[in-house]
Design a protein around this motif. Structure first.
Motif, PDB file in Angstrom:
ATOM      1  N   TYR A   1       0.816  -1.219   0.000  1.00 34.42           N
ATOM      2  CA  TYR A   1       0.000   0.000   0.000  1.00 34.42           C
ATOM      3  C   TYR A   1       0.850   1.270   0.000  1.00 34.42           C
ATOM      4  CZ  TYR A   1      -3.947  -3.085   0.415  1.00 34.42           C
ATOM      5  OH  TYR A   1      -4.870  -4.076   0.164  1.00 34.42           O
TER       6      TYR A   1
ATOM      7  N   HIS B   1      -4.293   4.678   1.444  1.00 36.09           N
ATOM      8  CA  HIS B   1      -4.948   3.533   2.064  1.00 36.09           C
ATOM      9  C   HIS B   1      -4.729   3.591   3.570  1.00 36.09           C
ATOM     10  CE1 HIS B   1      -4.544   1.973  -2.069  1.00 36.09           C
ATOM     11  NE2 HIS B   1      -5.564   1.189  -1.751  1.00 36.09           N
TER      12      HIS B   1
ATOM     13  N   LEU C   1     -10.019   3.804   1.695  1.00 36.19           N
ATOM     14  CA  LEU C   1      -9.216   4.418   0.649  1.00 36.19           C
ATOM     15  C   LEU C   1      -9.669   5.864   0.520  1.00 36.19           C
ATOM     16  CD1 LEU C   1      -7.375   4.246  -1.885  1.00 36.19           C
ATOM     17  CD2 LEU C   1      -9.308   3.277  -3.091  1.00 36.19           C
TER      18      LEU C   1
END
Length: 123
Positions: A15, A62, A86
């Motif tokens: 991420y 994220h 998100l």
């Protein structure tokens, strides 16, 4: 190898890379890797990165809520399930999502993503 530790390290790396430069995710996939993104299927590192880099936003962040992990399949393989939100740049409300990764060990002692399934979770 502690599966939970590997899963956390993978999730942090994935991420962080996604949020800063999605095109750098290619080295996590191989030619037999598969992605299902909101019901659309893609196979191979080039096609997967092509999909991820074509998403209609420049920046995102994220925030991971949960990371669950189980050993799976061949020795050393892991299933990793992630949930979180998100936040897209310029958007007021975050989007809930879940994502599953099937990580396969490599001969070099690292992992690649064999399977990747992503879904937004609409409330």
């Amino acid at each position: 190898m502690d599966p939970q530790q590997v899963a956390r390290a993978f999730v942090e790396h994935y991420y962080s890379t996604f949020d800063t430069n999605r095109s750098n995710l290619g080295n996590l996939y191989q030619e037999n890797s598969m992605l299902t993104f909101e019901g659309q299927a893609f196979m191979g590192a080039q096609n997967i990165v092509g999909k991820l880099t074509s998403l209609p936003f420049e920046q995102c962040k994220h925030n991971i809520s949960t990371t669950d992990c189980q050993p799976s399949g061949p020795p050393g393989a892991l299933i990793v399930f992630v949930s979180g939100v998100l936040q897209l740049s310029g958007e007021q409300h975050p989007l809930k999502f879940s994502q599953m990764f099937h990580l396969m060990p490599t001969a070099q002692g690292s992992f690649y993503v064999q399977n990747d399934i992503f879904r937004l979770n609409y409330a």
